[in-house]
Design a protein around this motif. Sequence first.
Motif, PDB file in Angstrom:
ATOM      1  N   GLN A  43      -8.233  10.208   6.408  1.00  0.00           N
ATOM      2  CA  GLN A  43      -6.829  10.274   6.019  1.00  0.00           C
ATOM      3  C   GLN A  43      -5.977   9.452   6.972  1.00  0.00           C
ATOM      4  O   GLN A  43      -5.132   8.645   6.547  1.00  0.00           O
ATOM      5  N   LYS A  44      -6.192   9.625   8.268  1.00  0.00           N
ATOM      6  CA  LYS A  44      -5.424   8.895   9.274  1.00  0.00           C
ATOM      7  C   LYS A  44      -5.683   7.389   9.166  1.00  0.00           C
ATOM      8  O   LYS A  44      -4.750   6.575   9.253  1.00  0.00           O
ATOM      9  N   ARG A  45      -6.939   7.021   8.977  1.00  0.00           N
ATOM     10  CA  ARG A  45      -7.293   5.596   8.877  1.00  0.00           C
ATOM     11  C   ARG A  45      -6.574   4.944   7.696  1.00  0.00           C
ATOM     12  O   ARG A  45      -6.083   3.824   7.800  1.00  0.00           O
ATOM     13  N   ASN A  46      -6.512   5.648   6.578  1.00  0.00           N
ATOM     14  CA  ASN A  46      -5.880   5.074   5.394  1.00  0.00           C
ATOM     15  C   ASN A  46      -4.371   5.053   5.486  1.00  0.00           C
ATOM     16  O   ASN A  46      -3.724   4.152   4.943  1.00  0.00           O
ATOM     17  N   VAL A  47      -3.783   6.024   6.152  1.00  0.00           N
ATOM     18  CA  VAL A  47      -2.339   5.977   6.404  1.00  0.00           C
ATOM     19  C   VAL A  47      -2.019   4.733   7.233  1.00  0.00           C
ATOM     20  O   VAL A  47      -1.094   3.973   6.916  1.00  0.00           O
ATOM     21  N   LEU A  48      -2.798   4.519   8.285  1.00  0.00           N
ATOM     22  CA  LEU A  48      -2.576   3.349   9.138  1.00  0.00           C
ATOM     23  C   LEU A  48      -2.823   2.057   8.366  1.00  0.00           C
ATOM     24  O   LEU A  48      -2.125   1.055   8.568  1.00  0.00           O
ATOM     25  N   LYS A  49      -3.794   2.074   7.472  1.00  0.00           N
ATOM     26  CA  LYS A  49      -4.075   0.878   6.672  1.00  0.00           C
ATOM     27  C   LYS A  49      -2.875   0.534   5.790  1.00  0.00           C
ATOM     28  O   LYS A  49      -2.561  -0.636   5.577  1.00  0.00           O
ATOM     29  N   SER A  50      -2.202   1.553   5.258  1.00  0.00           N
ATOM     30  CA  SER A  50      -1.030   1.282   4.423  1.00  0.00           C
ATOM     31  C   SER A  50       0.095   0.664   5.244  1.00  0.00           C
ATOM     32  O   SER A  50       0.900  -0.113   4.724  1.00  0.00           O
ATOM     33  N   PHE A  51       0.157   1.003   6.531  1.00  0.00           N
ATOM     34  CA  PHE A  51       1.164   0.406   7.414  1.00  0.00           C
ATOM     35  C   PHE A  51       0.792  -1.017   7.811  1.00  0.00           C
ATOM     36  O   PHE A  51       1.656  -1.798   8.211  1.00  0.00           O
ATOM     37  N   GLY A  52      -0.504  -1.338   7.728  1.00  0.00           N
ATOM     38  CA  GLY A  52      -0.988  -2.659   8.137  1.00  0.00           C
ATOM     39  C   GLY A  52      -1.772  -2.544   9.426  1.00  0.00           C
ATOM     40  O   GLY A  52      -1.182  -2.392  10.498  1.00  0.00           O
ATOM     41  N   LEU A  53      -3.083  -2.600   9.347  1.00  0.00           N
ATOM     42  CA  LEU A  53      -3.925  -2.413  10.528  1.00  0.00           C
ATOM     43  C   LEU A  53      -3.642  -3.441  11.612  1.00  0.00           C
ATOM     44  O   LEU A  53      -3.535  -3.104  12.794  1.00  0.00           O
ATOM     45  N   GLU A  54      -3.533  -4.699  11.217  1.00  0.00           N
ATOM     46  CA  GLU A  54      -3.347  -5.760  12.211  1.00  0.00           C
ATOM     47  C   GLU A  54      -2.054  -5.577  12.996  1.00  0.00           C
ATOM     48  O   GLU A  54      -2.007  -5.842  14.200  1.00  0.00           O
ATOM     49  N   SER A  55      -1.007  -5.105  12.337  1.00  0.00           N
ATOM     50  CA  SER A  55       0.267  -4.905  13.021  1.00  0.00           C
ATOM     51  C   SER A  55       0.177  -3.797  14.063  1.00  0.00           C
ATOM     52  O   SER A  55       1.021  -3.694  14.954  1.00  0.00           O
ATOM     53  N   LEU A  56      -0.872  -2.987  13.971  1.00  0.00           N
ATOM     54  CA  LEU A  56      -1.071  -1.876  14.909  1.00  0.00           C
ATOM     55  C   LEU A  56      -2.191  -2.158  15.898  1.00  0.00           C
ATOM     56  O   LEU A  56      -2.595  -1.278  16.656  1.00  0.00           O
ATOM     57  N   GLY A  57      -2.695  -3.394  15.872  1.00  0.00           N
ATOM     58  CA  GLY A  57      -3.769  -3.761  16.785  1.00  0.00           C
ATOM     59  C   GLY A  57      -5.126  -3.224  16.374  1.00  0.00           C
ATOM     60  O   GLY A  57      -6.022  -3.079  17.206  1.00  0.00           O
ATOM     61  N   LEU A  58      -5.286  -2.928  15.079  1.00  0.00           N
ATOM     62  CA  LEU A  58      -6.540  -2.385  14.574  1.00  0.00           C
ATOM     63  C   LEU A  58      -7.159  -3.331  13.546  1.00  0.00           C
ATOM     64  O   LEU A  58      -6.501  -4.242  13.054  1.00  0.00           O
ATOM     65  N   THR A  59      -8.431  -3.089  13.233  1.00  0.00           N
ATOM     66  CA  THR A  59      -9.116  -3.820  12.177  1.00  0.00           C
ATOM     67  C   THR A  59      -9.926  -2.811  11.364  1.00  0.00           C
ATOM     68  O   THR A  59      -9.991  -1.632  11.700  1.00  0.00           O
ATOM     69  N   GLU A  60     -10.559  -3.293  10.315  1.00  0.00           N
ATOM     70  CA  GLU A  60     -11.419  -2.426   9.504  1.00  0.00           C
ATOM     71  C   GLU A  60     -12.588  -1.878  10.330  1.00  0.00           C
ATOM     72  O   GLU A  60     -13.145  -0.829  10.015  1.00  0.00           O
ATOM     73  N   GLU A  61     -12.947  -2.612  11.394  1.00  0.00           N
ATOM     74  CA  GLU A  61     -14.082  -2.212  12.225  1.00  0.00           C
ATOM     75  C   GLU A  61     -13.674  -1.362  13.428  1.00  0.00           C
ATOM     76  O   GLU A  61     -14.511  -1.007  14.264  1.00  0.00           O
ATOM     77  N   SER A  62     -12.410  -1.024  13.547  1.00  0.00           N
ATOM     78  CA  SER A  62     -11.951  -0.223  14.685  1.00  0.00           C
ATOM     79  C   SER A  62     -12.684   1.117  14.720  1.00  0.00           C
ATOM     80  O   SER A  62     -12.980   1.708  13.676  1.00  0.00           O
ATOM     81  N   THR A  63     -12.970   1.581  15.924  1.00  0.00           N
ATOM     82  CA  THR A  63     -13.710   2.838  16.081  1.00  0.00           C
ATOM     83  C   THR A  63     -12.849   4.033  15.700  1.00  0.00           C
ATOM     84  O   THR A  63     -11.618   3.946  15.636  1.00  0.00           O
ATOM     85  N   ASP A  64     -13.524   5.143  15.486  1.00  0.00           N
ATOM     86  CA  ASP A  64     -12.805   6.379  15.163  1.00  0.00           C
ATOM     87  C   ASP A  64     -11.828   6.749  16.277  1.00  0.00           C
ATOM     88  O   ASP A  64     -10.709   7.185  16.006  1.00  0.00           O
ATOM     89  N   GLN A  65     -12.253   6.557  17.524  1.00  0.00           N
ATOM     90  CA  GLN A  65     -11.387   6.913  18.644  1.00  0.00           C
ATOM     91  C   GLN A  65     -10.157   6.018  18.696  1.00  0.00           C
ATOM     92  O   GLN A  65      -9.046   6.487  19.005  1.00  0.00           O
ATOM     93  N   GLU A  66     -10.323   4.742  18.391  1.00  0.00           N
ATOM     94  CA  GLU A  66      -9.178   3.837  18.369  1.00  0.00           C
ATOM     95  C   GLU A  66      -8.174   4.254  17.300  1.00  0.00           C
ATOM     96  O   GLU A  66      -6.958   4.223  17.518  1.00  0.00           O
TER      97      GLU A  66
END
Length: 255
Positions: A43-66
């Motif tokens: 749920q958290k990963r998809n919320v962040l994806k809707s905001f834009g992962l790259e804008s948050l310093g994340l990627t599709e391969e980011s770890t669960d902890q990240e």
Amino acid sequence: MPKHNNAYTVVFVAVLAVIFAALLSMAASMLREKQERNVVLDQKRNVLKSFGLESLGLTEESTDQEVEDVFASRVTAIAVNQHGEEIEGVDVAKLKLEDERAKDLEANPDAVRHQPVYILKGDGGEPIAYAIPVIGKGLWSTLYGYFSLESDLNTVRGITFYKHGETPGLGGEIDAEWFQENFVGKKIYNDGGELVAVRVVKGKAADRYSGDALQHYVDGISGATLTSNGVTNMLVQDLEMYKPYFSRLRAAGGE
């Protein structure tokens, strides 16, 4: 007790059944806790994806902890009622959205619908985007996703779908990057201040609309008209559900 009589066999089988039942119950309990944690993390990963992962310093391969770290530091999850008022003390992660949406508010005016909102904070703690869950019917299945808006509560920041059973290559294209990027920058209010949402058209939106009108339409998926219509209906319905909350924020300048 003799080992080869019927009573021994019955007792032996009963004891084994109790032992295996206990082991299965223990395993199910342990797995349920892990599954529940994974559901919340997804749920958290998809919320962040809707905001834009790259804008948050994340990627599709980011770890669960990240994902956990960014969500904890940048996102506040709240619940609002059907009047757009924040409800205190609600664990948003535990809300069952289908149950909340099934509440008949006309038949029971005293009922309260709990509607999740995820607020993305900037470096100074100020709200810079808002995400809501969206649920609707496609051709073959229920569509589940998140839809986010910029701080103006009008400009689309992103959309993502994380669960559905639409046909791969047709309705399943709602997962595709090209389709989801269609929505970025679109507007949900027209120039008259009316909530019109964003609608999926058959074919190319630019072939049918121009100027300011084009701000409210996106390209459809070839061969998947019913799924496209489902996305439109979902956004119209769910944005209308959150309209009281958006109106409160817009009146207060997005604060």
